[in-house]
Write an enzyme that holds these catalytic residues in place. Structure first.
Site: not given
Length: 231
Positions: A12-14, A48, A77, A140, A144
């Site tokens: 999903r998303g980006i 996973d 992430g 987070y 990153k």
């Protein structure tokens, strides 16, 4: 030339938007998914990423159907936004596991194949959170930031094998985890007054993993809609 591309966490998303762009360019796309449902139109492999054996099985499935992975986009992430005193050690290490250790796992397996091919592209999806401090997502942000350092070290290590390694830091990496008011507040901080749609910030990834970017490695590209983020 059609390439074998693996994009992790692209259900999903980006991540999904990137998968569509790569596919439109003629590449053979494999994506991993875990908690979300598998999207149609790709080789979607349940995985996973936190389980090493599962990652190995995923690569075996991809190689059987698409051949060795030539382009890896590590897109996984997670975040747990809590103040330090409320953040458990398990919560902190869980975020590091998903965002940083998982990148190590997929990069190691992909690199084994790329070395034999003497060519490859690896792209880690970091975040603008790695470039400035925020109250709450400390785990987070740490993970990153670690991805950028990891990319730079691997770039130096793998350059003799014609494998490039870069990091891309979009401001919307975890946009789906934010509420409407938080998104509105972020939009007010950038010159356009609105945030980019996921479909609008996928081309940078495509370029950094293209043949035209053969001389670009150890780079950290920021895509932040012009926000004054202090970098």
């Amino acid at each position: 030339m059609r390439r074998s591309v693996l994009i992790t966490g692209a259900s999903r998303g980006i991540g999904r938007a990137r998968a569509k762009v790569y596919q439109a360019g003629g590449d053979r796309i494999a994506i991993t998914y875990h908690s979300a449902s598998a999207p149609d139109g790709f080789l979607s492999v349940p995985c996973d990423i936190t389980q090493p054996d599962g990652v190995g099985a995923t690569f075996a499935t991809i190689e059987e159907q698409h051949g060795p992975v030539e382009v890896l986009v590590s897109n996984d992430g997670s975040t747990r936004d809590k103040l330090l005193l409320a953040l458990s050690e398990d919560g902190f290490t869980s975020v590091l596991e998903t965002s940083l250790t998982d990148a190590y796992r997929v990069a190691k397996l992909a690199t084994c194949r790329m070395i034999r091919l003497r060519e490859g592209r690896i792209l880690f999806i970091s975040s603008t959170s790695a470039l400035y401090g925020q109250v709450g997502p400390s785990g987070y942000t740490a993970s990153k930031t670690g991805l950028i350092g990891f990319a730079r070290s691997l770039a130096d290590e793998l350059a003799p094998r014609s494998i490039t390694v870069n990091a891309l830091s979009p401001s919307l990496a975890m946009l789906n985890a934010l509420g409407a008011e938080e998104i509105k507040g972020l939009a007010a901080q950038v010159p356009p007054g609105q945030l980019a749609h996921p479909d609008e910030i996928v081309w940078e990834a495509l370029f950094l993993t293209s043949s035209e970017a053969a001389n670009l490695t150890s780079q950290s590209l920021t895509v932040d809609c012009g926000a004054p983020m202090g970098h």
